[in-house]
Scaffold this motif. Structure first.
Motif, PDB file in Angstrom:
ATOM      1  N   ASP A  61       0.848  -1.187   0.000  1.00  0.00           N
ATOM      2  CA  ASP A  61       0.000   0.000   0.000  1.00  0.00           C
ATOM      3  C   ASP A  61       0.888   1.244   0.000  1.00  0.00           C
ATOM      4  O   ASP A  61       2.118   1.141   0.006  1.00  0.00           O
ATOM      5  CB  ASP A  61      -0.991  -0.018   1.172  1.00  0.00           C
ATOM      6  CG  ASP A  61      -0.342   0.057   2.549  1.00  0.00           C
ATOM      7  OD1 ASP A  61       0.837   0.478   2.667  1.00  0.00           O
ATOM      8  OD2 ASP A  61      -1.026  -0.306   3.530  1.00  0.00           O
ATOM      9  N   SER A  62       0.268   2.402  -0.002  1.00  0.00           N
ATOM     10  CA  SER A  62       1.028   3.660  -0.088  1.00  0.00           C
ATOM     11  C   SER A  62       1.872   3.925   1.152  1.00  0.00           C
ATOM     12  O   SER A  62       2.767   4.769   1.126  1.00  0.00           O
ATOM     13  CB  SER A  62       0.082   4.835  -0.335  1.00  0.00           C
ATOM     14  OG  SER A  62      -0.855   4.929   0.727  1.00  0.00           O
ATOM     15  N   ARG A  67       0.341  -5.918   1.243  1.00  0.00           N
ATOM     16  CA  ARG A  67      -1.089  -6.209   1.260  1.00  0.00           C
ATOM     17  C   ARG A  67      -1.442  -7.488   0.504  1.00  0.00           C
ATOM     18  O   ARG A  67      -2.511  -8.031   0.680  1.00  0.00           O
ATOM     19  CB  ARG A  67      -1.883  -5.045   0.678  1.00  0.00           C
ATOM     20  CG  ARG A  67      -1.775  -3.791   1.495  1.00  0.00           C
ATOM     21  CD  ARG A  67      -2.357  -4.029   2.854  1.00  0.00           C
ATOM     22  NE  ARG A  67      -2.310  -2.829   3.652  1.00  0.00           N
ATOM     23  CZ  ARG A  67      -2.641  -2.779   4.915  1.00  0.00           C
ATOM     24  NH1 ARG A  67      -3.030  -3.868   5.538  1.00  0.00           N
ATOM     25  NH2 ARG A  67      -2.563  -1.664   5.579  1.00  0.00           N
ATOM     26  N   VAL A  90      -5.891  -1.978  -2.822  1.00  0.00           N
ATOM     27  CA  VAL A  90      -4.842  -1.057  -2.385  1.00  0.00           C
ATOM     28  C   VAL A  90      -5.122   0.348  -2.911  1.00  0.00           C
ATOM     29  O   VAL A  90      -4.958   1.338  -2.206  1.00  0.00           O
ATOM     30  CB  VAL A  90      -3.451  -1.551  -2.830  1.00  0.00           C
ATOM     31  CG1 VAL A  90      -2.401  -0.476  -2.665  1.00  0.00           C
ATOM     32  CG2 VAL A  90      -3.062  -2.787  -2.033  1.00  0.00           C
ATOM     33  N   ALA A  94      -6.376   2.594   1.616  1.00  0.00           N
ATOM     34  CA  ALA A  94      -5.018   2.441   2.142  1.00  0.00           C
ATOM     35  C   ALA A  94      -5.013   1.650   3.435  1.00  0.00           C
ATOM     36  O   ALA A  94      -3.992   1.090   3.821  1.00  0.00           O
ATOM     37  CB  ALA A  94      -4.371   3.807   2.370  1.00  0.00           C
TER      38      ALA A  94
END
Length: 103
Positions: A61-62, A67, A90, A94
């Motif tokens: 994820d960011s 994930r 994703v 987030a």
């Protein structure tokens, strides 16, 4: 897209080999099967590298949290539907829960 020259992803995924102690027959059979599969799909294939380490992919994820992870299963197609779902999750959220990350 990330090129893992240090092989850290491979270690994270268990540093799995396509076959542990291949016989000459196993080596040739595996190579022949892989070559047929690649050619039947029209994929440009190279035989550079050591050739027996299984790979995979990890979707982060960011925030850099894993994930989704996929461990390569030699000779089988990628689970494209699962990968697309993980990417959509994703992208959309987030804070969603990890869906398939190996321990």
């Amino acid at each position: 897209l990330y090129c893992d020259k240090s092989y850290s992803l491979y270690r994270f995924l268990g540093d799995r080999k396509a076959f542990e102690v291949p016989s000459l027959f196993t080596l040739f059979t595996s190579f022949f099967d892989a070559a047929q599969r690649v050619m039947s799909k029209g994929i440009k294939w190279n035989i550079k590298g050591e050739g027996v380490t299984k790979g995979g992919l990890i979707i982060y994820d960011s925030n850099g949290n894993p994930r989704y992870a996929y461990k390569e299963d030699m000779g089988k197609d990628l689970p494209v539907t699962d990968i697309v779902k993980a990417l959509e999750a994703v992208r959309g959220k987030a804070d969603n829960q990890a869906t398939n990350v190996p321990q």
